[in-house]
Enzyme design. Structure first.
Site, PDB file in Angstrom:
ATOM      1  N   ASP A 182      32.309  47.347  43.726  1.00 38.35           N
ATOM      2  CA  ASP A 182      31.062  46.842  44.298  1.00 38.35           C
ATOM      3  C   ASP A 182      31.387  45.726  45.281  1.00 38.35           C
ATOM      4  OD1 ASP A 182      28.328  46.467  44.750  1.00 38.35           O
ATOM      5  OD2 ASP A 182      27.819  46.588  42.625  1.00 38.35           O
ATOM      6  N   GLU A 196      18.912  42.187  42.947  1.00 37.39           N
ATOM      7  CA  GLU A 196      19.886  41.694  41.979  1.00 37.39           C
ATOM      8  C   GLU A 196      20.049  40.181  42.049  1.00 37.39           C
ATOM      9  OE1 GLU A 196      23.979  42.805  43.022  1.00 37.39           O
ATOM     10  OE2 GLU A 196      23.143  43.770  44.780  1.00 37.39           O
TER      11      GLU A 196
END
Length: 869
Positions: free
Chosen positions: A343, A539
């Protein structure tokens, strides 16, 4: 609050799955490794099983997509002709804003990505042709490299091709989970694949397969359900929709993410610690991967979270560095032969690593490294680490073999440039309004319907109120055009329909009156429709932390609107737009009917379809909760056996009334941390952790406006002598990069605009003001760190030497004892500004993770008050 325990129902459905061929696996754990293949079907799509037997071991997953021996020989020939630098280039994934097409050619780059809020030419309204032109430029550059291996482009298409102007935006996953319709998920995957082809990408960073267990997590809406049975079936169909039916050559690459356990962190903290046992990982958090990998998912993205439970002997830490999770479990036991991608700067969170250097992550099994900006240094470091023996050449060869295998299976190696593919540049392909509207209808959940208020007569005259009635930004939520979904207006969605627009379509313009704030007398209306709820977040920013789930505390203006219209003669229908279940007892008590609308996307007409009785042939409300709904404000973690207000599976049909009754409205005054008043604080007081933590907000001040200019939704603000933009310190966009130009004084600060709070407990707890900082340019003039107790009440310490003594360009953590401010006259019973940095000269630094931490003043690296005098 203890972690969510598994309910009896979940325990029954825990895990694994179906044996290849559709037979049920034995419910009794055995020493033989279970094998999971394609699922049993219902209506032609994966069936949501009533229960899944528990597994004692990680299963082998039989993928429906396989290579032939000829494919593998071809991959081996290409690999044999590559240099080390070319191989590392294939493993490197920069962000489109940080790499040119010519650099793709020069470095033999294997893939690129665009982050949320990144578009060609930085143009938010870029047309499909602009996306295609950049895709072609990267493609042509890669084909002009020595190896001629085509580059692939990954994009966060998580609810439609949501980065692209004009694309239809589908409901977020939490709403789709309420539909309980795997066939719908396949259809949305197909439509999203067409949208992606329209703009020239090859790879979708979807589906998210988290099983969210604590609704304080800001990514809860990215999960389909707290019930792994649903996630399992949906993971299969989402992958099949994106990649297509072929067993040798797939379409748009799907990504099973985030491996593994991101939905099970303590406190719902994003990128936090999951303390699950291995059995819980296998039987709860692994379920979605068994579905997606069986469907042939070709890529898996590693999660930011850690996997640690020292009592159980689990010490994996950050999963980006876990050889056990990535190599031994995913690739070994589960048999995954596609590629594993990291990520965003995820390798930098591994102990001993940076964003540009992490042999541990590569050795753990990561094949493609998402290194958005520091990619040149990453290539140089990785080549040197292979040559120095830190990374075995065999590991590099395995990674590139997997990359080439996936490129071959996706048709990229033999394919045409993006502009020559099906649907390229098609505005029609970007639109899937009929399907999206169906998805909205299926995802709505009717929680309350006293006196059968719903559906409304098509001849009704209604008053519509609330901030989300005419807001496509609120309807679409995070990961929409921008990363956090903020900064958008209705004009950014030229093909979208608001809920208000849908009601006007259903009832006629003359029969709908809109007042966002509710300042219209409800008398004379047949009903009031209040559209309220959460505002966009993604997020980190969306984490609630120590705050409660009480909606009225998070969004007090919503309750104020309901108070204006409730009990005034017209029944109130509340449509609640949100990314998670919240404690809405007060809102329910003021509503005659209540609809959980989730984040429906751009087709608000789908909501109106169910609110108003029409001449349609589709049924009314059919949605059922896929998450537990809290009864009280601090009731999280929660599951179906934890006495929720509404259990998973609850959902009224249009003809039902339900029996909600009058609900308890009591809630804790200070959230769920118990840190009010004096005493001794035990929990961190978070001020700015990736974003402002309520009630604190970030501001800049200068002679241009000493009253303060709040940072905008984009994290930016500017005066002539000071400006702030987002930057990365620990994670993407978590920092306030502050530049003092040297043309005058200025300050950046965090303040509670409502007034002061009693923070004496932090002095009693020997706390410190703690923050992470990267100094980019040392201060040229006296610089102070200050705290205020309603100016002119304040205290400060001299931080000129502190900042001047820190290394430039490197993250440092600063700890300033709260006692230093108390000794200088701060009234700790009335603190409204717990962090402020002021200087009059040139200075540049990025500030992140700002909080007051109990006992931190006693840490060896804490500053002394004498050092700051």
């Amino acid at each position: 609050m203890p972690r969510r325990t598994l309910s009896a129902a979940l325990a029954a459905v825990l895990a694994a799955g179906l044996i290849t061929g559709g037979a049920a696996a034995s419910p009794e754990p055995t020493s033989r490794q279970p094998v999971i293949g394609e699922p049993r079907t219902e209506h032609g799509c994966a069936r949501i099983e009533r229960d899944l037997p528990e597994l004692a071991e990680w299963p082998k997953v039989d993928s429906r997509v396989e290579s032939t021996p000829a494919d593998e020989r071809r991959v081996a020939r290409i690999l044999a002709g590559m240099t080390l630098a070319e191989k590392v280039g294939q493993m490197t994934q920069p962000e489109i804003g940080a790499i040119t097409p010519d650099e793709v050619r020069e470095y033999g780059i294997g893939s690129v990505l665009n982050g949320g809020g990144s578009w060609p030419n930085r143009d938010k309204h870029a047309a499909p042709e602009a996306w295609l032109a950049l895709a072609d430029a990267y493609w042509d550059a890669s084909k002009a490299s020595r190896t001629q291996v085509p580059v692939i482009w990954g994009i966060d298409a998580v609810h439609g091709n949501n980065n692209v102007y004009g694309a239809t935006i589908f409901p977020h996953n939490i709403g789709l989970g309420a539909a309980h319709d795997p066939c719908l998920i396949r259809d949305i995957g197909k439509a999203t694949a067409e949208q992606i082809r329209a703009t020239g990408q090859d790879w979708a960073f979807a589906p998210t397969l988290a099983v969210p267990l604590d609704d304080r997590w800001g990514r809860t809406y990215e999960g389909f359900s707290e019930d792994p049975r649903i996630t399992r079936a949906y993971g299969y169909e989402a992958t099949l929709g994106l990649q297509g039916n072929s067993k040798r050559r797939v379409g748009v690459l799907a990504t099973a993410k985030h491996f593994i356990g991101d939905g099970g962190t303590i406190g719902g903290k994003d990128q936090g610690v999951n303390p699950s046992s291995e059995a819980e990982m296998i039987n709860v958090h692994g379920q979605g991967y068994y579905g997606a990998l069986a469907a042939g998912a070709q890529t898996v993205m590693v999660s930011f979270n850690s996997w640690t439970n020292e009592e159980l002997g689990i010490t994996e830490g950050k999963l980006h560095g876990s050889k056990l999770a990535v190599n031994d479990i995913l690739k070994g036991k589960m048999g995954f032969d596609g590629l594993v991608v990291s990520d965003w700067n995820g390798i930098g969170q591994v102990a001993g690593c940076t964003n540009s250097s992490c042999p541990q992550a590569i050795n753990a099994g990561i094949d493609v490294v998402m290194v958005p900006n520091d990619w040149k240094a990453f290539i140089a470091n990785t080549v040197a680490q292979v040559e120095g023996g830190q990374i075995p050449m065999a590991r590099i060869d395995d990674a590139v073999t997997r990359i080439l295998r996936v490129k071959l299976r996706s048709g990229v190696l033999d394919g045409e440039k993006p502009s020559q593919r099906d649907h390229a540049g098609s505005a029609d392909a970007l639109e899937a309004r009929k399907l999206a509207r169906k998805a909205v209808r299926e995802s709505q959940v009717l929680l309350k319907n006293d006196n059968r208020v719903l559906p409304l007569s098509p001849r009704s005259k209604v008053l519509v109120v609330g901030k989300s009635a005419d807001s496509l930004q609120n309807q679409t939520g995070g990961w929409t055009l921008t990363w956090q979904g903020t900064g958008n207006t209705n004009a950014d969605f030229p093909n979208g329909t608001t809920i208000l627009g849908g009601l006007r379509e259903a009832l006629g313009e003359a029969n709908v009156v809109f007042s966002e704030t509710g300042d219209v007398d409800p008398a004379g209306f047949d009903a009031v429709v209040a559209v309220i709820g959460e505002t966009p977040y993604a997020e980190g920013v969306g984490d609630l932390g120590k705050r409660s789930l009480e909606a009225a505390k998070l969004y007090p203006n919503d309750l104020a609107v309901l108070d204006k219209v409730s009990g005034k003669g017209a029944p109130v229908v509340t449509v609640y737009v949100s990314g998670r279940p919240l404690h809405v007892n007060k809102e329910l008590n003021r509503s005659d009917a209540f609809v959980a609308a989730w984040l429906p996307g751009t087709e608000g007409g789908g909501v109106a379809d169910l609110l108003v009785r029409g001449k349609h042939t589709y049924p009314g409300f059919t949605g059922e909760l896929s998450f537990s709904w809290p009864r009280s404000a601090c009731q999280t973690p929660l599951n179906g056996d934890g006495d929720p207000l509404f259990k998973p599976g609850y959902g009224l049909r249009s003809w039902q009334t339900g029996n909600v009754g009058r609900l308890d409205e009591t809630s804790p005054e200070f959230g769920c941390s118990g840190n009010g008043g004096g005493g001794t604080a035990t929990e961190d007081l978070e001020l700015h952790v990736r974003t402002d933590i309520a009630p604190y907000r970030s501001y800049i001040g200068s002679p241009d406006n000493w009253g303060g200019t709040e940072l905008g939704p984009d994290g930016e603000a500017a005066h002539s002598s000071i400006n702030v933009v987002p930057a990365d310190v620990n994670v993407q966009g978590d920092a306030m990069k502050t530049t003092w130009t040297g043309t005058g004084p200025g300050q950046v600060y965090l303040q509670d605009p409502a007034g002061g709070s009693d923070l004496r407990g932090y002095l009693n707890a020997d706390a410190a003001l703690v923050f992470d900082v990267i100094v980019h340019q040392a201060p040229a003039a006296r610089t102070v760190v200050s705290t205020h107790c309603q100016y002119p009440c304040f205290a400060e310490v001299n931080a000129t030497g502190l900042f001047g003594g820190l290394p430039t360009g490197v993250k440092s953590t600063v700890k300033i004892p709260v006692s230093c401010f108390g000794n200088s006259g701060l009234d700790l019973e009335n603190v409204n500004t717990p962090f402020l940095v002021y200087t009059e000269g040139a200075f540049q630094a990025s500030f992140a993770n700002v909080r007051w931490v109990p006992k931190a003043a006693a840490d060896p690296d804490a500053k002394t008050c004498a050092e700051l005098s």
